[in-house]
Design an enzyme around this catalytic site. Structure first.
Site, mmCIF file in Angstrom:
data_model
loop_
_atom_site.group_PDB
_atom_site.id
_atom_site.type_symbol
_atom_site.label_atom_id
_atom_site.label_comp_id
_atom_site.label_asym_id
_atom_site.label_seq_id
_atom_site.Cartn_x
_atom_site.Cartn_y
_atom_site.Cartn_z
ATOM 1 N N ASP A 11 0.852 -1.173 0.000
ATOM 2 C CA ASP A 11 0.000 0.000 0.000
ATOM 3 C C ASP A 11 0.900 1.239 0.000
ATOM 4 O O ASP A 11 2.074 1.155 0.387
ATOM 5 C CB ASP A 11 -0.895 -0.015 1.247
ATOM 6 C CG ASP A 11 -1.656 1.286 1.399
ATOM 7 O OD1 ASP A 11 -2.349 1.683 0.443
ATOM 8 O OD2 ASP A 11 -1.548 1.912 2.472
ATOM 9 N N TYR A 13 -0.331 5.093 0.621
ATOM 10 C CA TYR A 13 -0.650 6.229 1.507
ATOM 11 C C TYR A 13 -0.733 5.759 2.961
ATOM 12 O O TYR A 13 -1.618 4.983 3.320
ATOM 13 C CB TYR A 13 -1.949 6.903 1.062
ATOM 14 C CG TYR A 13 -1.842 7.494 -0.336
ATOM 15 C CD1 TYR A 13 -1.050 8.623 -0.562
ATOM 16 C CD2 TYR A 13 -2.481 6.910 -1.421
ATOM 17 C CE1 TYR A 13 -0.919 9.163 -1.839
ATOM 18 C CE2 TYR A 13 -2.364 7.451 -2.701
ATOM 19 C CZ TYR A 13 -1.582 8.567 -2.898
ATOM 20 O OH TYR A 13 -1.450 9.095 -4.166
ATOM 21 N N ARG A 42 -7.485 13.654 5.339
ATOM 22 C CA ARG A 42 -7.289 12.214 5.155
ATOM 23 C C ARG A 42 -8.576 11.428 5.469
ATOM 24 O O ARG A 42 -8.960 10.521 4.735
ATOM 25 C CB ARG A 42 -6.144 11.740 6.058
ATOM 26 C CG ARG A 42 -5.953 10.234 6.131
ATOM 27 C CD ARG A 42 -5.582 9.610 4.798
ATOM 28 N NE ARG A 42 -5.224 8.192 4.939
ATOM 29 C CZ ARG A 42 -5.039 7.380 3.917
ATOM 30 N NH1 ARG A 42 -5.185 7.804 2.670
ATOM 31 N NH2 ARG A 42 -4.706 6.119 4.114
ATOM 32 N N SER A 117 -2.607 0.503 -5.079
ATOM 33 C CA SER A 117 -3.068 1.680 -4.349
ATOM 34 C C SER A 117 -4.419 2.164 -4.843
ATOM 35 O O SER A 117 -4.790 1.969 -6.009
ATOM 36 C CB SER A 117 -2.037 2.806 -4.528
ATOM 37 O OG SER A 117 -2.522 4.037 -4.037
ATOM 38 N N ASN A 118 -5.145 2.829 -3.956
ATOM 39 C CA ASN A 118 -6.373 3.515 -4.350
ATOM 40 C C ASN A 118 -6.084 4.785 -5.165
ATOM 41 O O ASN A 118 -6.980 5.313 -5.824
ATOM 42 C CB ASN A 118 -7.189 3.874 -3.104
ATOM 43 C CG ASN A 118 -8.010 2.691 -2.591
ATOM 44 O OD1 ASN A 118 -8.277 1.742 -3.325
ATOM 45 N ND2 ASN A 118 -8.402 2.748 -1.319
#
Lengths: 221, 221
Positions: A11, A13, A42, A117-118
């Site tokens: 991942d 972030y 966030r 990742s998103n």
């Protein structure tokens, strides 16, 4: 003794990069409010991404990051301009990597290194390039290719189906509890990078290992 | 002048009842920590319900409420027992209704009154009975019947398909931004009960009206 694995999936972030390193940029624009703005930014970024999925209204992570920033500014009475917003969003491409990241990546041989990742392709490409980390990854994959966020199974499948591996040959690393639960739910091994010394989420899927940072991967190799 | 509507659909947690009224019970067990525990409890309750949906691991709202409490206690170093947890979970059936709720419900005639909640049938039944509000509602519907949380379209459909109404004959009320966005996304009219004077979420679906509490429904009737 852990089972040797063939790919490590990271991942981004919160795991490789400190999302709250934007607080200095926020502080510069809005003195005394930097840390608070960064926290809400966030939180809302993830909420918006997840809520949109639930409603069937997908927008990419760049869009929800901008939306989340606007909410974070509004809720803190931080009167902003288009220009300030652009500067703050730009700071998201210059997040600070955690200090051990590069040395850990340097030591990874004979194992495939993957980012899942998103974030969008563009966000990831800029972030890795600005940090000088691009060359350490064999693959950089965004869930934007399937428009389903982690922690949905489809998001992990998006990379996995191209991998030629078995699920138990994969080690997934994240500091986000929902991401660890999602990866375990999908069938990967998962190690939770518990950077803030928190309890794990109360979930019936638990990490295989918990480390305070990335300096503990050798037992998987 | 709003379009007259035929049914008013109420969210429960945060809209009719103050979810943070559990903070006194938390404070009694864990002095100085009541408000903080209550905040995390609510945040994790929603997160767990939503994350589980995304992972395809549905558990009902009673289960996630218990899980969320356990996390909230752990993260605040509140050493607990089975007994204390039972007492705190029990307090969720005795939330305090907002002060205007009963007088507003008393004035609603010639319009169907419905509850549509993420809570289970048992949670809702106990909560309404303990507050003496059960008789004000024509229908009390839990998304547990379809095992899909609000704000997914399926959750709103779960009640709507039985209603015999058009979507624009329904007014949905919630203090939760994700719920308002979900209801608008589904096609209901939606009024956001903005109890904490916050900006609305940065979403491309917006409420039709914003009220500080429930004392403003007459324009819809």
């Amino acid at each position: 003794m852990k089972q040797p694995i063939k790919a490590i999936v990271f991942d981004v972030y919160g795991t490789l990069f400190d999302v709250h390193s934007v607080k200095d940029a926020c502080e510069q624009e809005f003195p005394e409010k930097g840390a608070a703005i960064s926290q809400v930014w966030r939180t809302k970024q993830l909420e918006y991404f997840f809520w949109r999925h639930m409603m069937g209204r997908y927008e990419d992570f760049d869009k929800v990051t901008r939306d989340a920033l606007r909410y974070a500014l509004a809720v803190h009475d931080a009167t902003s301009t288009e220009e300030i917003e652009q500067r703050l969003v730009a700071s998201y491409a210059h997040l600070t990597p955690y200090e051990e990241v590069e040395s850990v990546l340097k030591e990874l041989h004979d194992v495939k290194t993957v980012i899942l990742s998103n974030g969008t392709d563009e966000m990831l490409e800029a972030l890795l390039r600005n940090a000088g980390l691009s060359d350490y990854f064999d693959e950089v994959v965004s869930v934007d290719g399937i428009k389903q966020p982690k922690p949905t199974p489809a998001a992990y499948m998006h990379w996995f189906k191209t991998s030629g591996l078995r699920r138990d040959e994969v080690l997934f690393l994240s500091s986000n509890g929902w991401d660890i639960a999602g990866a375990k739910n999908f069938g990967f091994h998962a190690a939770w990078i518990n950077r803030n010394d928190l309890p794990f989420e109360e979930f019936d899927v638990k990490p295989d290992a918990v480390y305070p940072n990335l300096n503990h991967l050798s037992e998987w190799l």
